[in-house]
Design an enzyme around this catalytic site. Structure first.
Site, PDB file in Angstrom:
ATOM      1  N   HIS A   1      38.436  43.730  45.103  1.00 34.05           N
ATOM      2  CA  HIS A   1      37.003  43.513  45.383  1.00 34.05           C
ATOM      3  C   HIS A   1      36.833  42.339  46.327  1.00 34.05           C
ATOM      4  O   HIS A   1      37.472  41.312  46.198  1.00 34.05           O
ATOM      5  CB  HIS A   1      36.207  43.302  44.090  1.00 34.05           C
ATOM      6  CG  HIS A   1      36.761  42.249  43.203  1.00 34.05           C
ATOM      7  ND1 HIS A   1      37.833  42.457  42.364  1.00 34.05           N
ATOM      8  CD2 HIS A   1      36.413  40.953  43.033  1.00 34.05           C
ATOM      9  CE1 HIS A   1      38.115  41.356  41.720  1.00 34.05           C
ATOM     10  NE2 HIS A   1      37.280  40.413  42.104  1.00 34.05           N
TER      11      HIS A   1
HETATM   12  P1  AMP Z   1      37.264  37.403  41.044  1.00 31.25           P
HETATM   13  O1  AMP Z   1      37.502  35.997  40.675  1.00 31.25           O
HETATM   14  O2  AMP Z   1      37.461  37.647  42.498  1.00 31.25           O
HETATM   15  O3  AMP Z   1      37.989  38.404  40.186  1.00 31.25           O
HETATM   16  O4  AMP Z   1      35.715  37.626  40.828  1.00 31.25           O
HETATM   17  C1  AMP Z   1      35.174  38.534  39.902  1.00 31.25           C
HETATM   18  C2  AMP Z   1      33.682  38.554  40.122  1.00 31.25           C
HETATM   19  O5  AMP Z   1      33.146  39.529  39.269  1.00 31.25           O
HETATM   20  C3  AMP Z   1      33.013  37.231  39.785  1.00 31.25           C
HETATM   21  O6  AMP Z   1      32.281  36.783  40.917  1.00 31.25           O
HETATM   22  C4  AMP Z   1      32.110  37.580  38.600  1.00 31.25           C
HETATM   23  O7  AMP Z   1      30.888  36.885  38.664  1.00 31.25           O
HETATM   24  C5  AMP Z   1      31.913  39.065  38.758  1.00 31.25           C
HETATM   25  N1  AMP Z   1      31.677  39.785  37.507  1.00 31.25           N
HETATM   26  C6  AMP Z   1      32.239  39.549  36.302  1.00 31.25           C
HETATM   27  N2  AMP Z   1      31.810  40.470  35.395  1.00 31.25           N
HETATM   28  C7  AMP Z   1      30.967  41.282  36.064  1.00 31.25           C
HETATM   29  C8  AMP Z   1      30.194  42.423  35.692  1.00 31.25           C
HETATM   30  N3  AMP Z   1      30.220  42.935  34.443  1.00 31.25           N
HETATM   31  N4  AMP Z   1      29.394  42.995  36.625  1.00 31.25           N
HETATM   32  C9  AMP Z   1      29.358  42.519  37.887  1.00 31.25           C
HETATM   33  N5  AMP Z   1      30.069  41.455  38.297  1.00 31.25           N
HETATM   34  C10 AMP Z   1      30.864  40.847  37.406  1.00 31.25           C
END
Ligand code: AMP
Length: 263
Positions: A125
């Site tokens: 992502h």
């Molecule tokens: P990363 O550190 O790149 O894995 O970032 C994961 C991202 O996912 C973070 O910015 C979180 O705020 C976001 N996140 C976590 N849980 C959810 C969720 N259920 N729905 C949408 N975004 C999320």
């Protein structure tokens, strides 16, 4: 389902526009999906991901195992095709954000596009995040350092793509990245370190307001200059009518207005 598998589940939905929980979906095409980050760390924060299955231009699909993380994607022969699809989608999302910035605040500021070197959520992502970092959900040093544009934990997509293309990009050991998250709170505006998050946040708000004021004055001056030039030519500007039309459109519902839903 474990919380860390949520993005993967979204990426696998055949009809994300109707299958995702309310307030999550922003847009999608055949190969990518964009959602509102559930815990946004800035005024605008979205996640762009490859859909699974991800159809390849020459037929076939990318194996799901290659979409597990950035590290698994980088081992795939299809990495550039996936990265470029994410890049195209992120550019569109950035444009949507800039339109919305103009409507809400009357000026535009940077939008950063990149990966976290060590991810917490499964499935590749890409973060598309405005540079203000003004959000009550930015709560600790780790949050701050993970999005700092110069420390190295936030991997700019343009650098990743350029490095993949010339063969120079490789991920460092996970521990090296983890140590970045513990660094002092340093501002990307002036390089100064701040003793705690409230002080850093005061500084971020001051900078945002200061820059907004200067940029709006610049836009206003440019507009006045343009109007004066046109008046001089004695032409009646059609833009008056166009401006009215834009205003009407701008008053409509925005796709970036997040419905109030707990993530
Ligand atoms: P990363 O550190 O790149 O894995 O970032 C994961 C991202 O996912 C973070 O910015 C979180 O705020 C976001 N996140 C976590 N849980 C959810 C969720 N259920 N729905 C949408 N975004 C999320």
């Amino acid at each position: 389902m474990s919380w860390s598998a949520v993005l993967e589940a979204y990426a696998r939905k055949p009809h994300p526009e109707r299958d995702l929980p309310e307030g999550v979906w922003l847009c999608n095409d055949e190969r990518t999906l964009t959602i509102f980050d559930g815990y946004e760390k800035a005024k605008f924060h979205f996640l762009v991901m490859p859909r699974d299955p991800f159809p390849l231009e020459k037929g076939g699909t990318v194996p799901s195992s290659s979409l597990h993380s950035l590290s698994s994607l980088l081992k795939s022969p299809h990495k550039l095709e996936v990265l470029k699809a994410l890049e195209r989608q992120a550019a569109e999302v950035k444009e949507m954000i800039e339109d919305e910035m103009m409507k809400r605040e009357g000026w535009t500021w940077d939008v950063r596009i990149g990966f976290h070197a060590n991810e917490s959520m499964r499935h590749v992502h890409l973060h598309v995040i405005s540079s203000d970092m003004l959000s009550p959900k930015l709560k600790n040093k780790k949050h701050w350092n993970s999005f700092h544009p110069e420390l190295g934990f936030f991997l700019h997509l343009s650098d990743v793509i350029a490095g993949v293309e010339d063969g120079s990009f490789s991920l460092q050991p996970k521990d090296d990245y983890e140590s970045i998250l513990k660094l002092p709170l340093q501002s990307f505006y002036d390089g100064r370190t701040y003793a705690n998050l409230p002080k850093l946040k005061d500084h971020l708000l001051d900078e945002f307001k200061k820059r907004g004021k200067a940029e709006k004055a610049r836009i206003e001056a440019a507009k006045e200059n343009e109007d004066a030039n046109e008046n001089e030519k004695g032409t009646k500007r059609e833009a008056d009518t166009q401006e009215g039309a834009t205003q009407l459109q701008n008053d409509g519902e925005s796709p970036l207005k997040k419905p109030k839903v707990d993530a």
